[in-house]
Design an enzyme around this catalytic site. Structure first.
Site, PDB file in Angstrom:
ATOM      1  N   ASP A  94       0.675  -1.351  -0.057  1.00  6.55           N
ATOM      2  CA  ASP A  94       0.011   0.008   0.152  1.00  6.55           C
ATOM      3  C   ASP A  94       0.805   1.237  -0.153  1.00  6.55           C
ATOM      4  O   ASP A  94       0.662   2.235  -0.855  1.00  6.55           O
ATOM      5  CB  ASP A  94      -1.012  -0.045   1.297  1.00  6.55           C
ATOM      6  N   HIS A 115       6.310  21.434   3.653  1.00  2.87           N
ATOM      7  CA  HIS A 115       5.190  21.769   3.082  1.00  2.87           C
ATOM      8  C   HIS A 115       3.901  20.748   2.963  1.00  2.87           C
ATOM      9  O   HIS A 115       4.429  19.422   3.661  1.00  2.87           O
ATOM     10  CB  HIS A 115       5.414  22.037   1.511  1.00  2.87           C
ATOM     11  N   HIS A 160       2.751  18.186   1.099  1.00  6.03           N
ATOM     12  CA  HIS A 160       2.685  16.926   0.316  1.00  6.03           C
ATOM     13  C   HIS A 160       2.818  15.675   1.186  1.00  6.03           C
ATOM     14  O   HIS A 160       3.923  15.747   1.955  1.00  6.03           O
ATOM     15  CB  HIS A 160       3.470  16.994  -0.952  1.00  6.03           C
ATOM     16  N   ASP A 180       4.450  13.195   0.347  1.00  4.46           N
ATOM     17  CA  ASP A 180       6.011  12.653   0.304  1.00  4.46           C
ATOM     18  C   ASP A 180       6.878  13.289   1.311  1.00  4.46           C
ATOM     19  O   ASP A 180       8.029  12.979   1.474  1.00  4.46           O
ATOM     20  CB  ASP A 180       6.384  12.663  -1.180  1.00  4.46           C
ATOM     21  N   HIS A 233       5.723  26.603  -4.584  1.00  5.23           N
ATOM     22  CA  HIS A 233       5.655  25.324  -4.823  1.00  5.23           C
ATOM     23  C   HIS A 233       4.012  24.902  -5.228  1.00  5.23           C
ATOM     24  O   HIS A 233       3.545  25.954  -5.488  1.00  5.23           O
ATOM     25  CB  HIS A 233       5.923  24.466  -3.647  1.00  5.23           C
ATOM     26  N   ASP A 251      16.701  20.770  -3.537  1.00  4.80           N
ATOM     27  CA  ASP A 251      15.543  19.949  -4.336  1.00  4.80           C
ATOM     28  C   ASP A 251      16.064  19.708  -5.634  1.00  4.80           C
ATOM     29  O   ASP A 251      16.465  20.312  -6.595  1.00  4.80           O
ATOM     30  CB  ASP A 251      14.349  20.649  -4.520  1.00  4.80           C
ATOM     31  N   HIS A 257       8.478  22.048  -9.517  1.00  5.13           N
ATOM     32  CA  HIS A 257       9.701  22.159  -9.108  1.00  5.13           C
ATOM     33  C   HIS A 257      10.689  22.707  -9.798  1.00  5.13           C
ATOM     34  O   HIS A 257      10.237  23.063 -11.326  1.00  5.13           O
ATOM     35  CB  HIS A 257      10.241  20.787  -9.042  1.00  5.13           C
ATOM     36  N   ASP A 289       1.498  -3.123   4.160  1.00  4.87           N
ATOM     37  CA  ASP A 289       0.456  -3.887   3.492  1.00  4.87           C
ATOM     38  C   ASP A 289      -0.384  -4.342   4.791  1.00  4.87           C
ATOM     39  O   ASP A 289      -0.380  -5.374   5.435  1.00  4.87           O
ATOM     40  CB  ASP A 289       1.110  -5.092   3.220  1.00  4.87           C
TER      41      ASP A 289
END
Length: 553
Positions: free
Chosen positions: A47, A70, A72, A74, A138, A193, A367, A442
């Site tokens: 997952d 920020h 997001h 990730d 961003h 980045d 980006h 998972d």
């Protein structure tokens, strides 16, 4: 002699996602992001993918907090898992913390953390960490670059950023503050980045997407419009809403994260949609399709997302037809191309008119590209530089840009997950490593290891052969079997002769082993696995998983 400072990279170096690093001063740790990664195609049944928290768990009493650069996932999505084992405050803009709190609250872990809101250009101390929060533009509002003013000079982490000179909210990347730091005290280390470092030129302004969306919606008069974008992309949602309202449409959101994020952004004043133009998804069913614009999740083709369910005709709310236009206002994240393509194909079969970034400029990256990165480096003039946030090729391209802009070749380090670097008066060097494996989710976090993933890959690619045999050790006889059960290797009904031959060979091998006095089950299982594996390989040139089951009386 000044106190040394360490940086440990726990994720995000070599991958798109799972961003997590630790700054260390005097045995105290400040985490910089704690993000998740979505599974790649070969991670069967997985997952989510998280950073390895084992080193942090060992040092849990040393963690001062976690800065979320920020909103997001990730960069903050793994906090809801880390807080099961750890407890620390989370620091960031109000919007970033609001997005992070959604997952943490769902997990019932809000009592294990404290949300500390910081504002643009605010400078705060947290234990030994003197942090300055610098605005950057961003694809999600209110992102920060973070300057750590340390005993070894300033460490500047860019966060995810771009140079958008006409952002939707007017909030620019503050090169002035970064330049002042560079001028006054200098930047000892830049962590930059790398996502678009291998792309030439400049990124497009987010505002340029708005005109494209308005033209597309106008060109699809009389058709129902369904747009898909990231739920966190507040500026994109604003532009979709503005374009729809300008064309006489009402708005409805679809997908739990989209609904939550739109509500939060409206409450914070970051999203402006008149209340009479924002309806519940239930209330648009009976409206004229030409007066409706639905903003949905699922732009990455996620299997259980709202858009994927629509494409599979499994949505509770929307049944697609040939009078619909779907606009994918995004670009596939690396690894998601197949999912996105499958969703587009499914909608095309229904007769839906699909618009994506390959046809129109309905997306702008968040980006920085090469020329923007070079501009930033020229302003900051760092002594040392380490590329972060990207696949290895992106980091390598970023390193080359730094060299082009005058950073000494010996002062540019390419690191990988698990690497530790130490900054001292003498310079910067790699200083060992810590565990940084993938942690697979998972169902319940931590119950899937690399071995399980390898087994799943073998099962998916080669199939499985189960051999069951029952023996009597006293009489040295086979009581039942060998029985061969196969899935994904050959179709048993069409290969009975082959299976008979396999049974006979295994029976001979088991009898020979019994006669030699090998009566324990483990030895007999090895005999069965070896004989079955060799037979399968010799006769079919395949390597399915062999599962021997030896029972004894």
């Amino acid at each position: 002699m000044s106190e040394p400072v360490s940086v440990t990279f726990l994720g995000g170096l070599g991958d798109i996602g799972r961003n997590c690093a630790a700054i260390e001063i005097g045995r105290k740790i400040m985490l910089l992001d704690c993000g998740l990664m979505f599974p790649e195609a070969d991670m069967l049944g997985i997952d989510l993918v998280l950073p390895d928290f084992s080193w942090l768990i060992e040092r849990k009493d040393d963690i001062v907090g976690c800065i979320v650069t920020h909103g997001h996932e990730d960069h903050h999505g793994a906090l809801a898992f880390a807080l099961r084992e750890l407890s620390f405050p989370i620091i960031g803009s109000a919007l970033s913390l609001g997005f992070a709190a959604n997952r943490i609250d769902e997990a019932g872990l809000m009592d294990r953390t404290e949300m500390i809101v910081v504002k643009d250009n605010e400078r705060r101390k947290f234990g030994p960490f003197d942090c300055e929060f610098i605005p950057v533009t961003h694809s999600v509002p209110h992102g920060f670059a973070t300057a750590f003013h340390t005993p070894q000079g300033t460490i500047l982490h860019t966060g995810d950023w771009k140079l958008d000179l006409t952002p939707v909210d007017g909030r620019l990347t503050d090169l002035g503050v970064m330049g002042a730091i560079a001028q006054n005290e200098g930047v000892r280390l830049l962590l930059g980045d790398s996502t678009n470092a291998d792309q030439h030129g400049h990124s497009r302004s987010e505002k340029s997407v708005g005109k494209v969306l308005e033209d597309l919606i106008a060109a699809n008069k009389g058709r129902r419009i369904i747009t898909a974008c990231f739920a966190s992309h507040v500026h994109r949602v604003q532009q979709i809403a503005d374009a729809a309202i300008a064309n006489g449409r009402v708005i409805a959101t679809l997908g739990m994260s989209m609904k939550k994020n739109v509500r939060l952004a409206k409450e914070m004043g970051l999203l402006t949609i008149p209340d009479n133009k924002l309806l519940d998804i239930e209330d648009v069913k009976d409206l004229d399709p030409g007066t409706v614009c639905i903003i949905s999740t699922g732009s990455q083709g996620e299997p259980m997302s709202a858009l994927a369910k629509m494409a599979a005709n499994e949505s509770r709310w929307i049944t697609l037809n040939d009078k619909d236009t779907v606009i994918l206002s995004s670009h596939p994240i690396p690894g998601n191309e197949t999912n996105v393509s499958n969703v587009i194909n499914s909608m095309a079969r229904i007769g839906v008119r699909v618009v994506h970034s390959g046809l129109h400029d309905v997306h702008a990256t968040g980006h920085a590209k090469a020329e923007e990165i070079k501009t930033l480096i020229s302003v900051i003039r760092p002594e040392f530089m380490i590329p972060v946030h990207g696949e290895y090729r992106h980091m390598q391209a970023h390193a080359e840009l730094a060299r082009t802009m005058g950073v000494k070749d010996s002062n540019v380090l390419i690191c990988e997950d698990g690497d530790r670097i130490k900054i001292t008066d003498k310079g910067i060097k790699k200083d060992g490593s810590v565990p940084a494996n993938y942690l697979y989710v998972d169902g319940i976090v931590g119950d899937v290891g690399h071995g399980v993933i390898r087994d799943r890959q073998v099962l998916a690619e080669e199939g499985v052969v189960v051999v069951i045999v029952t023996v009597d050790h006293d009489s040295c006889e086979i009581i039942t079997g060998p029985e061969v059960i196969t899935r994904g290797w050959i179709y048993a009904d069409e290969a009975e002769e082959l299976l008979d031959e396999m049974r006979n060979l295994i029976a001979e091998a088991v009898m020979l082993s019994l006669e030699k006095g090998d009566h324990d089950s483990e030895t007999l299982q090895r005999v069965v696995r070896k004989k079955a594996g060799k037979f399968v390989s010799d006769r079919t040139k395949r390597r399915p998983m062999i599962v021997p089951v030896v029972m004894s009386l």
